[in-house]
Design a protein around this motif. Structure first.
Motif, PDB file in Angstrom:
ATOM      1  N   VAL A 101      26.708  11.843 -30.187  1.00 11.29           N
ATOM      2  CA  VAL A 101      25.811  10.888 -29.533  1.00 11.29           C
ATOM      3  C   VAL A 101      26.332  10.574 -28.134  1.00 11.29           C
ATOM      4  N   ARG A 102      25.414  10.292 -27.225  1.00 13.66           N
ATOM      5  CA  ARG A 102      25.784   9.865 -25.867  1.00 13.66           C
ATOM      6  C   ARG A 102      25.727   8.345 -25.837  1.00 13.66           C
ATOM      7  N   LEU A 103      26.822   7.706 -25.470  1.00 17.68           N
ATOM      8  CA  LEU A 103      26.898   6.254 -25.456  1.00 17.68           C
ATOM      9  C   LEU A 103      26.279   5.704 -24.177  1.00 17.68           C
ATOM     10  N   LEU A 104      25.378   4.731 -24.333  1.00 19.85           N
ATOM     11  CA  LEU A 104      24.635   4.199 -23.192  1.00 19.85           C
ATOM     12  C   LEU A 104      24.924   2.745 -22.865  1.00 19.85           C
ATOM     13  N   GLU A 105      25.211   1.926 -23.847  1.00 19.24           N
ATOM     14  CA  GLU A 105      25.436   0.500 -23.632  1.00 19.24           C
ATOM     15  C   GLU A 105      26.703   0.076 -24.355  1.00 19.24           C
ATOM     16  N   ALA A 106      27.348  -0.935 -23.824  1.00 19.19           N
ATOM     17  CA  ALA A 106      28.562  -1.446 -24.464  1.00 19.19           C
ATOM     18  C   ALA A 106      28.518  -2.961 -24.531  1.00 19.19           C
ATOM     19  N   ASP A 107      29.085  -3.491 -25.612  1.00 20.87           N
ATOM     20  CA  ASP A 107      29.322  -4.923 -25.712  1.00 20.87           C
ATOM     21  C   ASP A 107      30.651  -5.115 -26.436  1.00 20.87           C
ATOM     22  N   LEU A 108      30.971  -6.326 -26.777  1.00 20.15           N
ATOM     23  CA  LEU A 108      32.260  -6.583 -27.415  1.00 20.15           C
ATOM     24  C   LEU A 108      32.372  -5.959 -28.799  1.00 20.15           C
ATOM     25  N   LEU A 109      31.246  -5.720 -29.436  1.00 20.47           N
ATOM     26  CA  LEU A 109      31.278  -5.157 -30.787  1.00 20.47           C
ATOM     27  C   LEU A 109      31.329  -3.647 -30.804  1.00 20.47           C
ATOM     28  N   GLY A 110      30.837  -2.993 -29.772  1.00 20.05           N
ATOM     29  CA  GLY A 110      30.816  -1.538 -29.758  1.00 20.05           C
ATOM     30  C   GLY A 110      29.839  -0.984 -28.756  1.00 20.05           C
TER      31      GLY A 110
ATOM     32  N   LEU B   7      36.063  -4.767 -24.076  1.00 23.53           N
ATOM     33  CA  LEU B   7      34.839  -4.450 -23.357  1.00 23.53           C
ATOM     34  C   LEU B   7      35.096  -3.382 -22.294  1.00 23.53           C
ATOM     35  N   ALA B   8      36.203  -3.472 -21.585  1.00 27.88           N
ATOM     36  CA  ALA B   8      36.549  -2.463 -20.577  1.00 27.88           C
ATOM     37  C   ALA B   8      36.745  -1.098 -21.230  1.00 27.88           C
ATOM     38  N   PHE B   9      37.385  -1.070 -22.386  1.00 29.77           N
ATOM     39  CA  PHE B   9      37.585   0.185 -23.120  1.00 29.77           C
ATOM     40  C   PHE B   9      36.240   0.796 -23.511  1.00 29.77           C
ATOM     41  N   HIS B  10      35.346  -0.017 -24.036  1.00 26.36           N
ATOM     42  CA  HIS B  10      34.017   0.473 -24.422  1.00 26.36           C
ATOM     43  C   HIS B  10      33.246   0.974 -23.202  1.00 26.36           C
ATOM     44  N   ARG B  11      33.322   0.257 -22.108  1.00 26.83           N
ATOM     45  CA  ARG B  11      32.586   0.661 -20.898  1.00 26.83           C
ATOM     46  C   ARG B  11      33.115   1.961 -20.304  1.00 26.83           C
TER      47      ARG B  11
END
Length: 84
Positions: free
Chosen positions: A70-79, A19-23
């Motif tokens: 794409v611009r990433l806006l939200e993160a969760d455990l899946l991506g 999750l930290a990596f995705h965020r």
């Protein structure tokens, strides 16, 4: 620590790190290779560093085998979820 306790600790730590990596990538523009969607209304793909990305999109199959920025806006455990 018992074997079960170690397993639980390991899974919890892994989820927190993922999750930290995705965020850390939130707000960034990354290139995504879209693959065959599992649902008709959600395009799915992966970035170069294997972040799973889902885009709500009618006709998601039209993005199959396409690379899009794409611009990433939200993160969760899946991506991550980018700007539609």
């Amino acid at each position: 620590m018992t074997r079960a306790g170690l397993c639980t600790f390991s899974k919890t730590l892994s989820a927190a790190k993922r999750l930290a990596f995705h965020r850390r990538h939130m707000g960034r523009v990354l290139h995504v290779l879209f693959e065959k969607p599992r649902r008709a209304d959600v395009a799915e793909g992966y970035t170069a560093n294997y972040i799973r990305v889902q885009v709500p999109l009618a006709g998601a199959a039209t993005l199959r085998n396409e690379i899009r920025a794409v611009r990433l806006l939200e993160a969760d455990l899946l991506g991550c979820v980018p700007l539609p």
